[in-house]
Design an enzyme around this catalytic site. Structure first.
Site, mmCIF file in Angstrom:
data_model
loop_
_atom_site.group_PDB
_atom_site.id
_atom_site.type_symbol
_atom_site.label_atom_id
_atom_site.label_comp_id
_atom_site.label_asym_id
_atom_site.label_seq_id
_atom_site.Cartn_x
_atom_site.Cartn_y
_atom_site.Cartn_z
ATOM 1 N N ASN A 43 0.858 -1.191 0.000
ATOM 2 C CA ASN A 43 0.000 0.000 0.000
ATOM 3 C C ASN A 43 0.888 1.233 0.000
ATOM 4 O O ASN A 43 2.065 1.158 0.351
ATOM 5 C CB ASN A 43 -0.952 -0.002 1.223
ATOM 6 C CG ASN A 43 -0.355 -0.734 2.400
ATOM 7 O OD1 ASN A 43 0.563 -0.236 3.020
ATOM 8 N ND2 ASN A 43 -0.848 -1.938 2.680
ATOM 9 N N GLY A 60 -7.340 -3.889 -0.520
ATOM 10 C CA GLY A 60 -7.607 -5.068 -1.352
ATOM 11 C C GLY A 60 -8.080 -4.794 -2.763
ATOM 12 O O GLY A 60 -8.862 -5.577 -3.308
ATOM 13 N N SER A 88 -6.662 1.218 3.196
ATOM 14 C CA SER A 88 -5.715 0.123 3.433
ATOM 15 C C SER A 88 -5.748 -0.382 4.876
ATOM 16 O O SER A 88 -5.844 0.413 5.813
ATOM 17 C CB SER A 88 -4.303 0.626 3.114
ATOM 18 O OG SER A 88 -3.350 -0.245 3.638
ATOM 19 N N GLU A 90 -3.326 -1.307 6.449
ATOM 20 C CA GLU A 90 -2.113 -0.818 7.113
ATOM 21 C C GLU A 90 -2.132 0.697 7.314
ATOM 22 O O GLU A 90 -1.096 1.321 7.509
ATOM 23 C CB GLU A 90 -0.858 -1.228 6.334
ATOM 24 C CG GLU A 90 -0.650 -2.715 6.191
ATOM 25 C CD GLU A 90 -0.429 -3.457 7.503
ATOM 26 O OE1 GLU A 90 -0.508 -2.829 8.570
ATOM 27 O OE2 GLU A 90 -0.208 -4.674 7.451
ATOM 28 N N HIS A 109 4.572 0.723 1.520
ATOM 29 C CA HIS A 109 4.767 -0.597 2.125
ATOM 30 C C HIS A 109 4.758 -1.636 1.008
ATOM 31 O O HIS A 109 3.779 -1.765 0.281
ATOM 32 C CB HIS A 109 3.661 -0.863 3.141
ATOM 33 C CG HIS A 109 3.536 -2.304 3.514
ATOM 34 N ND1 HIS A 109 4.625 -3.082 3.870
ATOM 35 C CD2 HIS A 109 2.464 -3.121 3.568
ATOM 36 C CE1 HIS A 109 4.218 -4.310 4.123
ATOM 37 N NE2 HIS A 109 2.908 -4.361 3.941
ATOM 38 N N HIS A 173 7.101 -10.599 6.053
ATOM 39 C CA HIS A 173 6.059 -9.722 5.527
ATOM 40 C C HIS A 173 6.584 -8.862 4.372
ATOM 41 O O HIS A 173 6.179 -9.049 3.232
ATOM 42 C CB HIS A 173 5.536 -8.864 6.694
ATOM 43 C CG HIS A 173 4.343 -8.040 6.380
ATOM 44 N ND1 HIS A 173 3.587 -7.418 7.342
ATOM 45 C CD2 HIS A 173 3.783 -7.704 5.203
ATOM 46 C CE1 HIS A 173 2.602 -6.746 6.763
ATOM 47 N NE2 HIS A 173 2.708 -6.904 5.464
HETATM 48 ZN ZN LIG Z 1 1.716 -6.026 3.904
#
Ligand SMILES: [Zn+2]
Length: 230
Positions: A43, A60, A88, A90, A109, A173
């Site tokens: 994102n 998404g 997002s 995040e 990210h 991640h």
């Molecule tokens: Zn992520």
């Protein structure tokens, strides 16, 4: 199972700018075209330094599909002021990065390959190349593992960035990169991923030799004060 919290929507008199929405749409496309993430993961966001409003990708959605009207505009307290999409997952990490770093106006990210390899091994990325130490920092630390989309991830990422590092590895991640503007943040992303790749390759054939802290500081001073057309 991660849950998506409904955010409050508030009225604002601050100007919502189409140019910042376009900046975030374009950054998402760059990220996917450069292979820095796959699918709908990752994102990005930008902060308007004039208003303090934060423009962030929706949750998404395919980067090839996202239009400017899909970008969500947030305050520094995670309130929605514009947009109809769910922002997002995040978003808390993005907003925490802006709130802890006044110098930062863009946050990206990624789920990038080589940065994630280091994070899987819980290894940090030392300052192994001149471009990296000038634009990213003396190193990118590997933060402690926590679930994605949590306040703890935001806190760990911000702690890893500290006051002057522009990247942090998120174990198992990806990475979080920041910049003074979107162009800078995209360069930080590219240089971080390139340095991670070089470090892994260098380790596979020998023992990487690191740049001394004295030389790192000298190069950072040069990059900030003396590099380029002035
Ligand atoms: Zn992520």
């Amino acid at each position: 199972m991660l849950t998506v919290k409904k955010l409050p929507k508030i009225e604002t008199t601050l100007e919502i700018k189409e140019s910042f929405k376009q900046l975030v749409v374009d950054a998402g496309l760059t990220m996917i075209h450069q292979g820095l993430t796959v699918g709908t993961w990752g994102n990005c966001s930008a902060r308007d330094p004039e208003t303090g409003l934060i423009y962030i990708t929706p949750s998404g959605m395919d980067y090839e599909v996202i239009q400017t009207e899909d970008i969500v505009v947030l305050t520094d307290r995670l309130e929605i002021v514009d947009g109809f999409r769910v922002p997002s997952v995040e978003r808390e990490m993005h907003v925490a990065a802006y709130n802890s770093r006044p110098d930062v106006n863009a946050v990206i990210h990624t789920h990038s390959l080589y940065s994630t390899v280091l994070g899987v091994n819980r290894m940090e990325l030392p300052g192994i190349s001149e471009d990296f130490v000038q634009i990213v920092g003396d190193k990118a630390v590997c933060s402690e593992y926590v679930l994605p989309g949590t306040p703890e991830l935001a806190a760990n990422a911000v702690k890893g960035l500290g006051v002057e590092r522009n990247a942090v590895l998120l174990p198992n991640h990806g990475a979080l990169c920041v910049g003074t503007d979107m162009k800078h943040a995209l360069t930080v992303v590219t240089v971080t991923e390139k340095a991670a790749h070089i470090y892994i390759m260098a380790k596979s054939i020998g023992t990487p030799q690191l740049i001394s802290m004295e030389h790192i500081r000298e190069m950072q001073d040069f990059a900030r004060n003396r590099y380029g057309q002035r």
